[in-house]
Design a protein around this motif. Structure first.
Motif, PDB file in Angstrom:
ATOM      1  N   VAL A 151     -10.834  20.081   4.428  1.00 18.40           N
ATOM      2  CA  VAL A 151     -10.978  19.376   3.153  1.00 18.40           C
ATOM      3  C   VAL A 151      -9.760  19.635   2.271  1.00 18.40           C
ATOM      4  O   VAL A 151      -9.248  18.733   1.611  1.00 18.40           O
ATOM      5  N   SER A 152      -9.274  20.854   2.286  1.00 13.21           N
ATOM      6  CA  SER A 152      -8.094  21.211   1.509  1.00 13.21           C
ATOM      7  C   SER A 152      -6.893  20.377   1.933  1.00 13.21           C
ATOM      8  O   SER A 152      -6.168  19.844   1.098  1.00 13.21           O
ATOM      9  N   GLU A 153      -6.697  20.268   3.230  1.00 14.25           N
ATOM     10  CA  GLU A 153      -5.579  19.454   3.734  1.00 14.25           C
ATOM     11  C   GLU A 153      -5.705  18.022   3.238  1.00 14.25           C
ATOM     12  O   GLU A 153      -4.728  17.411   2.807  1.00 14.25           O
ATOM     13  N   ALA A 154      -6.908  17.462   3.295  1.00  6.90           N
ATOM     14  CA  ALA A 154      -7.118  16.083   2.859  1.00  6.90           C
ATOM     15  C   ALA A 154      -6.926  15.932   1.355  1.00  6.90           C
ATOM     16  O   ALA A 154      -6.347  14.946   0.891  1.00  6.90           O
ATOM     17  N   LEU A 155      -7.409  16.900   0.566  1.00  5.86           N
ATOM     18  CA  LEU A 155      -7.264  16.824  -0.888  1.00  5.86           C
ATOM     19  C   LEU A 155      -5.810  16.937  -1.326  1.00  5.86           C
ATOM     20  O   LEU A 155      -5.398  16.312  -2.301  1.00  5.86           O
ATOM     21  N   LEU A 156      -5.057  17.763  -0.637  1.00  8.61           N
ATOM     22  CA  LEU A 156      -3.701  18.041  -1.077  1.00  8.61           C
ATOM     23  C   LEU A 156      -2.668  17.065  -0.532  1.00  8.61           C
ATOM     24  O   LEU A 156      -1.493  17.168  -0.851  1.00  8.61           O
ATOM     25  N   VAL A 157      -3.117  16.097   0.257  1.00  8.69           N
ATOM     26  CA  VAL A 157      -2.223  15.053   0.753  1.00  8.69           C
ATOM     27  C   VAL A 157      -2.584  13.776   0.013  1.00  8.69           C
ATOM     28  O   VAL A 157      -3.724  13.346   0.032  1.00  8.69           O
ATOM     29  N   GLY A 158      -1.610  13.186  -0.642  1.00  8.42           N
ATOM     30  CA  GLY A 158      -1.854  11.953  -1.391  1.00  8.42           C
ATOM     31  C   GLY A 158      -1.986  10.765  -0.488  1.00  8.42           C
ATOM     32  O   GLY A 158      -1.815  10.836   0.723  1.00  8.42           O
ATOM     33  N   PRO A 159      -2.279   9.591  -1.066  1.00 12.57           N
ATOM     34  CA  PRO A 159      -2.463   8.372  -0.300  1.00 12.57           C
ATOM     35  C   PRO A 159      -1.243   8.002   0.546  1.00 12.57           C
ATOM     36  O   PRO A 159      -1.369   7.391   1.588  1.00 12.57           O
ATOM     37  N   GLY A 161     -13.989  24.262   7.602  1.00 12.99           N
ATOM     38  CA  GLY A 161     -14.260  23.062   6.816  1.00 12.99           C
ATOM     39  C   GLY A 161     -13.440  23.024   5.538  1.00 12.99           C
ATOM     40  O   GLY A 161     -12.888  21.981   5.168  1.00 12.99           O
ATOM     41  N   VAL A 162     -13.334  24.157   4.870  1.00 15.58           N
ATOM     42  CA  VAL A 162     -12.527  24.233   3.645  1.00 15.58           C
ATOM     43  C   VAL A 162     -11.070  23.917   3.967  1.00 15.58           C
ATOM     44  O   VAL A 162     -10.408  23.194   3.227  1.00 15.58           O
ATOM     45  N   ARG A 163     -10.584  24.429   5.081  1.00 18.45           N
ATOM     46  CA  ARG A 163      -9.195  24.157   5.463  1.00 18.45           C
ATOM     47  C   ARG A 163      -8.973  22.655   5.670  1.00 18.45           C
ATOM     48  O   ARG A 163      -7.995  22.086   5.200  1.00 18.45           O
TER      49      ARG A 163
END
Length: 128
Positions: A114-122, A110-112
């Motif tokens: 969420v991390s991918e989503a957080l670190l990719v901008g719009p 789950g962290v992986r």
């Protein structure tokens, strides 16, 4: 299918985190990850203000916890009897460690995500 839809449809996407792109989703992601850390880390604004630092630290924390649980699981049968622990308690302890290891694996996945989503901008480009 978009990357966001793929991430949030995964069974490992945490229920406590809103879907990327929705109102307040980054706050729910940051809060969920911060809650995975020991309470003493709550006072470090560096973790909450910088998603890359937070996700890295949470990933390291979970890796450490998994190593600890694996070691406890692997040594239970040898060490607990010498400590006078009853066989039934040892079996329950082994099941507890196995359950915890499964849970930590799910959290790590789950962290992986969420991390991918957080670190990719719009725009789909990686944030720096």
């Amino acid at each position: 299918m978009s990357q966001t839809a793929t991430l949030t449809r995964s069974p490992d996407w945490p229920l406590q985190v809103k879907a990327p792109g929705t109102h307040d989703w980054e706050r729910t992601a940051t809060r969920w990850m911060r809650d995975l850390l020991p309470a003493r880390y709550g006072g470090y604004s560096t973790l909450t203000r910088h998603p890359a630092v937070l996700t890295r630290h949470v990933q390291l924390q979970l890796q450490h916890e998994m190593r600890t649980v694996r070691a406890a699981l692997q040594t239970s049968r040898a060490e607990l009897p010498r400590m006078g622990v009853a066989e039934v308690v040892i079996e329950n302890t082994i099941r507890m460690y196995a359950t915890e290891l499964d849970q930590l694996g799910r959290l790590s996945r789950g962290v992986r995500l969420v991390s991918e989503a957080l670190l990719v901008g719009p725009s789909g480009q990686r944030r720096h």
